[in-house]
Design a protein around this motif. Structure first.
Motif, PDB file in Angstrom:
ATOM      1  N   GLU A  50       0.684  -1.329  -0.142  1.00 37.22           N
ATOM      2  CA  GLU A  50      -0.184   0.010   0.075  1.00 37.22           C
ATOM      3  C   GLU A  50       0.820   1.297   0.090  1.00 37.22           C
ATOM      4  O   GLU A  50       0.318   2.386  -0.595  1.00 37.22           O
ATOM      5  CB  GLU A  50      -1.091   0.040   1.287  1.00 37.22           C
ATOM      6  CG  GLU A  50      -2.043  -1.091   1.214  1.00 37.22           C
ATOM      7  CD  GLU A  50      -2.909  -1.133   2.146  1.00 37.22           C
ATOM      8  OE1 GLU A  50      -2.720  -0.301   3.210  1.00 37.22           O
ATOM      9  OE2 GLU A  50      -3.983  -1.899   2.271  1.00 37.22           O
ATOM     10  N   TYR A  81      -1.268   5.836  -7.160  1.00 38.98           N
ATOM     11  CA  TYR A  81      -2.584   6.060  -6.403  1.00 38.98           C
ATOM     12  C   TYR A  81      -3.058   7.673  -7.231  1.00 38.98           C
ATOM     13  O   TYR A  81      -2.245   8.686  -6.795  1.00 38.98           O
ATOM     14  CB  TYR A  81      -2.814   6.368  -4.894  1.00 38.98           C
ATOM     15  CG  TYR A  81      -2.922   5.114  -4.268  1.00 38.98           C
ATOM     16  CD1 TYR A  81      -3.958   4.468  -4.101  1.00 38.98           C
ATOM     17  CD2 TYR A  81      -1.709   4.968  -3.447  1.00 38.98           C
ATOM     18  CE1 TYR A  81      -4.109   3.335  -3.397  1.00 38.98           C
ATOM     19  CE2 TYR A  81      -1.771   3.654  -2.616  1.00 38.98           C
ATOM     20  CZ  TYR A  81      -3.105   2.928  -2.652  1.00 38.98           C
ATOM     21  OH  TYR A  81      -3.190   1.872  -1.951  1.00 38.98           O
ATOM     22  N   LEU A  88      -5.610   1.475  -6.129  1.00 36.26           N
ATOM     23  CA  LEU A  88      -4.529   1.700  -6.709  1.00 36.26           C
ATOM     24  C   LEU A  88      -4.390   1.361  -7.966  1.00 36.26           C
ATOM     25  O   LEU A  88      -5.059   0.478  -8.459  1.00 36.26           O
ATOM     26  CB  LEU A  88      -3.413   0.503  -5.895  1.00 36.26           C
ATOM     27  CG  LEU A  88      -1.981   0.411  -6.569  1.00 36.26           C
ATOM     28  CD1 LEU A  88      -1.210   1.814  -6.209  1.00 36.26           C
ATOM     29  CD2 LEU A  88      -1.351  -0.620  -5.694  1.00 36.26           C
TER      30      LEU A  88
END
Length: 126
Positions: A50, A81, A88
């Motif tokens: 992430e 992003y 994503l």
């Protein structure tokens, strides 16, 4: 003589119960440790996917994950992003520029990215 034998039998049963309870605790402890480790590996992997993959981190583990992914697919991928999006996005780097990967191929890239990340994190953890 029979009393001595009876005491020995009682002691032997007591020791057997103690050994059995001790090994059960060891198995439970090992299972708990494995579960904790698996959760920690998943947590670290989630952070890598992430945050670090998107930012282009210079971390050797992140670089190893990305190079493995790129080698496996035979292409260069970039993750980011977009400002207004929640998910994503994956871009394939081509001679014509960056092209977005969508649909089933995007899911395949994400799935493989996750698997590679789990393996690398698990290998590097103590």
């Amino acid at each position: 003589m029979l009393r001595t034998y009876a005491r020995q039998m009682t002691s032997a049963r007591r020791l057997a119960r103690f050994r059995r309870s001790f090994t059960e605790v060891d198995e439970e402890t090992a299972t708990l440790r494995q579960a904790k480790r698996r959760l920690l590996v998943e947590q670290v992997s989630r952070e890598i996917v992430e945050n670090l993959v998107v930012t282009g981190s210079e971390n050797p583990t992140v670089q190893s994950i990305l190079s493995s992914l790129n080698r496996e697919f035979g292409e260069q991928f970039q993750f980011q992003y977009p400002p207004a999006a929640i998910d994503l996005q994956v871009f394939r780097m081509t001679d014509q520029g960056a092209r977005e990967v969508t649909g089933a191929e995007k899911q395949a890239v994400f799935k493989r990215l996750w698997e590679i990340t789990l393996d690398k994190v698990s290998d590097t953890m103590l």
